[in-house]
Write a protein that holds these residues in place. Structure first.
Motif, PDB file in Angstrom:
ATOM      1  N   ALA A 194       0.832  -1.205   0.000  1.00  0.00           N
ATOM      2  CA  ALA A 194       0.000   0.000   0.000  1.00  0.00           C
ATOM      3  C   ALA A 194       0.867   1.256   0.000  1.00  0.00           C
ATOM      4  N   GLU A 195       0.382   2.254  -0.710  1.00  0.00           N
ATOM      5  CA  GLU A 195       0.965   3.586  -0.695  1.00  0.00           C
ATOM      6  C   GLU A 195       0.000   4.482   0.082  1.00  0.00           C
ATOM      7  N   PRO A 196       0.357   5.731   0.346  1.00  0.00           N
ATOM      8  CA  PRO A 196      -0.592   6.606   1.064  1.00  0.00           C
ATOM      9  C   PRO A 196      -1.932   6.688   0.336  1.00  0.00           C
ATOM     10  N   GLY A 197      -3.013   6.631   1.114  1.00  0.00           N
ATOM     11  CA  GLY A 197      -4.355   6.672   0.558  1.00  0.00           C
ATOM     12  C   GLY A 197      -4.680   7.997  -0.094  1.00  0.00           C
ATOM     13  N   ILE A 198      -5.676   7.959  -0.958  1.00  0.00           N
ATOM     14  CA  ILE A 198      -6.169   9.156  -1.632  1.00  0.00           C
ATOM     15  C   ILE A 198      -7.685   9.192  -1.486  1.00  0.00           C
ATOM     16  N   THR A 199      -8.271  10.315  -1.818  1.00  0.00           N
ATOM     17  CA  THR A 199      -9.721  10.396  -1.923  1.00  0.00           C
ATOM     18  C   THR A 199     -10.068  10.842  -3.335  1.00  0.00           C
ATOM     19  N   VAL A 200     -11.166  10.311  -3.822  1.00  0.00           N
ATOM     20  CA  VAL A 200     -11.666  10.653  -5.147  1.00  0.00           C
ATOM     21  C   VAL A 200     -13.048  11.250  -4.969  1.00  0.00           C
ATOM     22  N   ASP A 201     -13.297  12.354  -5.654  1.00  0.00           N
ATOM     23  CA  ASP A 201     -14.599  13.000  -5.576  1.00  0.00           C
ATOM     24  C   ASP A 201     -15.609  12.226  -6.426  1.00  0.00           C
ATOM     25  N   ALA A 202     -16.664  11.777  -5.786  1.00  0.00           N
ATOM     26  CA  ALA A 202     -17.741  11.067  -6.481  1.00  0.00           C
ATOM     27  C   ALA A 202     -19.031  11.807  -6.212  1.00  0.00           C
ATOM     28  N   ASP A 203     -19.429  12.616  -7.165  1.00  0.00           N
ATOM     29  CA  ASP A 203     -20.654  13.404  -7.026  1.00  0.00           C
ATOM     30  C   ASP A 203     -20.648  14.230  -5.740  1.00  0.00           C
ATOM     31  N   GLY A 204     -19.490  14.841  -5.437  1.00  0.00           N
ATOM     32  CA  GLY A 204     -19.369  15.732  -4.277  1.00  0.00           C
ATOM     33  C   GLY A 204     -19.061  15.031  -2.968  1.00  0.00           C
ATOM     34  N   ILE A 205     -18.884  13.729  -2.986  1.00  0.00           N
ATOM     35  CA  ILE A 205     -18.543  12.987  -1.764  1.00  0.00           C
ATOM     36  C   ILE A 205     -17.149  12.405  -1.937  1.00  0.00           C
ATOM     37  N   ALA A 206     -16.296  12.624  -0.914  1.00  0.00           N
ATOM     38  CA  ALA A 206     -14.937  12.101  -0.948  1.00  0.00           C
ATOM     39  C   ALA A 206     -14.956  10.605  -0.625  1.00  0.00           C
ATOM     40  N   VAL A 207     -14.431   9.803  -1.548  1.00  0.00           N
ATOM     41  CA  VAL A 207     -14.394   8.347  -1.392  1.00  0.00           C
ATOM     42  C   VAL A 207     -12.931   7.930  -1.294  1.00  0.00           C
ATOM     43  N   PRO A 208     -12.543   7.284  -0.177  1.00  0.00           N
ATOM     44  CA  PRO A 208     -11.135   6.894  -0.018  1.00  0.00           C
ATOM     45  C   PRO A 208     -10.769   5.625  -0.796  1.00  0.00           C
ATOM     46  N   PHE A 209      -9.558   5.631  -1.341  1.00  0.00           N
ATOM     47  CA  PHE A 209      -8.974   4.500  -2.052  1.00  0.00           C
ATOM     48  C   PHE A 209      -7.512   4.390  -1.645  1.00  0.00           C
ATOM     49  N   VAL A 210      -6.898   3.255  -1.951  1.00  0.00           N
ATOM     50  CA  VAL A 210      -5.498   3.023  -1.596  1.00  0.00           C
ATOM     51  C   VAL A 210      -4.734   2.559  -2.835  1.00  0.00           C
ATOM     52  N   PRO A 211      -3.782   3.369  -3.327  1.00  0.00           N
ATOM     53  CA  PRO A 211      -2.930   2.899  -4.425  1.00  0.00           C
ATOM     54  C   PRO A 211      -2.002   1.796  -3.892  1.00  0.00           C
ATOM     55  N   MET A 212      -1.784   0.783  -4.711  1.00  0.00           N
ATOM     56  CA  MET A 212      -0.926  -0.334  -4.303  1.00  0.00           C
ATOM     57  C   MET A 212      -0.073  -0.771  -5.486  1.00  0.00           C
ATOM     58  N   THR A 213       1.119  -1.304  -5.187  1.00  0.00           N
ATOM     59  CA  THR A 213       2.028  -1.767  -6.225  1.00  0.00           C
ATOM     60  C   THR A 213       2.619  -3.127  -5.852  1.00  0.00           C
ATOM     61  N   LYS A 214       3.139  -3.798  -6.875  1.00  0.00           N
ATOM     62  CA  LYS A 214       3.775  -5.098  -6.670  1.00  0.00           C
ATOM     63  C   LYS A 214       4.802  -5.322  -7.766  1.00  0.00           C
ATOM     64  N   ALA A 215       5.981  -5.817  -7.379  1.00  0.00           N
ATOM     65  CA  ALA A 215       6.967  -6.231  -8.366  1.00  0.00           C
ATOM     66  C   ALA A 215       6.657  -7.650  -8.787  1.00  0.00           C
ATOM     67  N   LEU A 216       6.715  -7.909 -10.075  1.00  0.00           N
ATOM     68  CA  LEU A 216       6.499  -9.258 -10.588  1.00  0.00           C
ATOM     69  C   LEU A 216       7.855  -9.942 -10.732  1.00  0.00           C
ATOM     70  N   HIS A 217       7.881 -11.193 -10.404  1.00  0.00           N
ATOM     71  CA  HIS A 217       9.087 -11.991 -10.563  1.00  0.00           C
ATOM     72  C   HIS A 217       8.753 -13.150 -11.470  1.00  0.00           C
ATOM     73  N   THR A 218       9.753 -13.697 -12.094  1.00  0.00           N
ATOM     74  CA  THR A 218       9.488 -14.863 -12.920  1.00  0.00           C
ATOM     75  C   THR A 218       8.985 -15.989 -12.023  1.00  0.00           C
ATOM     76  N   PRO A 219       8.122 -16.855 -12.518  1.00  0.00           N
ATOM     77  CA  PRO A 219       7.540 -17.896 -11.683  1.00  0.00           C
ATOM     78  C   PRO A 219       8.558 -18.767 -10.956  1.00  0.00           C
ATOM     79  N   ASP A 220       9.757 -18.976 -11.539  1.00  0.00           N
ATOM     80  CA  ASP A 220      10.746 -19.815 -10.882  1.00  0.00           C
ATOM     81  C   ASP A 220      11.681 -19.039  -9.968  1.00  0.00           C
ATOM     82  N   ALA A 221      11.510 -17.695  -9.887  1.00  0.00           N
ATOM     83  CA  ALA A 221      12.361 -16.883  -9.012  1.00  0.00           C
ATOM     84  C   ALA A 221      11.862 -16.982  -7.575  1.00  0.00           C
ATOM     85  N   SER A 222      12.781 -16.831  -6.631  1.00  0.00           N
ATOM     86  CA  SER A 222      12.372 -16.890  -5.222  1.00  0.00           C
ATOM     87  C   SER A 222      12.197 -15.524  -4.629  1.00  0.00           C
TER      88      SER A 222
END
Length: 190
Positions: free
Chosen positions: A162-190
């Motif tokens: 998770a990264e720091p959360g954000i809010t998105v305006d949805a018809d005048g109401i702030a809706v919280p969301f969480v940006p997230m990231t992941k590094a991909l590894h080859t299937p045989d990598a540990s």
């Protein structure tokens, strides 16, 4: 880039088709309203469902939006994307069809929702596995997504950070969301 049908743990995954869109829109609305309870205020859920949550038909046309079925019943949806848009269905105004660069940009995990009656039965995990494999095959080495508050634990269990959360305006109401990231590894990598 249409994916063939695959079955894992009783969950069948296939590429979404245009004729699936109305049922997928209903699944998304029901999933968000039901599984989002306790994570969002009722007005925030109601406000986000129409303009933010929904199917991005660019992904359906691309073959990267997936449908999960159990015993022929619609159990979930979601997918991955090579487009710059991080979240939002067709009705969301802040979208971009710009293409991401494999090895430089993070592929997107998009619009993952499970029908409430199929929650905790491996639906999301099956969609995630298929999406990660397809993004990796397309040359991407990292993923990014915008999580609902109810989705954060699921994504963390799949290695997203998770990264720091954000809010998105949805018809005048702030809706919280969480940006997230992941590094991909080859299937045989540990």
């Amino acid at each position: 880039m249409v994916m063939s049908t695959a079955t894992t743990g009783g969950v069948t995954i296939r590429a979404a088709r245009r004729e699936d869109v109305p049922a997928l829109e209903q699944l998304i609305a029901t999933s968000a309203a039901t599984l989002g309870q306790g994570f969002y205020a009722p007005d925030a859920l109601a406000s986000a469902i129409r303009p933010i949550f929904g199917v991005d038909t660019d992904l359906v046309d691309d073959g990267s939006y997936l449908v999960a079925e159990i015993d022929g019943a619609l159990a979930g949806c979601g997918g991955w994307s090579r487009f710059a848009t991080l979240f939002g269905g067709d009705r969301y105004a802040d979208r971009s069809a710009a293409l991401l660069v494999p090895g430089q940009d993070a592929a997107r995990i998009r619009a993952m929702f499970t029908a409430p009656g199929f929650a905790r039965r491996g639906v999301g995990s099956a969609i995630m596995a298929a999406s990660e494999a397809a993004a990796r095959k397309a040359g991407f080495d990292k993923l990014a997504l915008m999580a609902t508050l109810s989705g954060v634990p699921f994504y963390e269990s799949h290695g997203f950070v998770a990264e720091p959360g954000i809010t998105v305006d949805a018809d005048g109401i702030a809706v919280p969301f969480v940006p997230m990231t992941k590094a991909l590894h080859t299937p045989d990598a540990s």
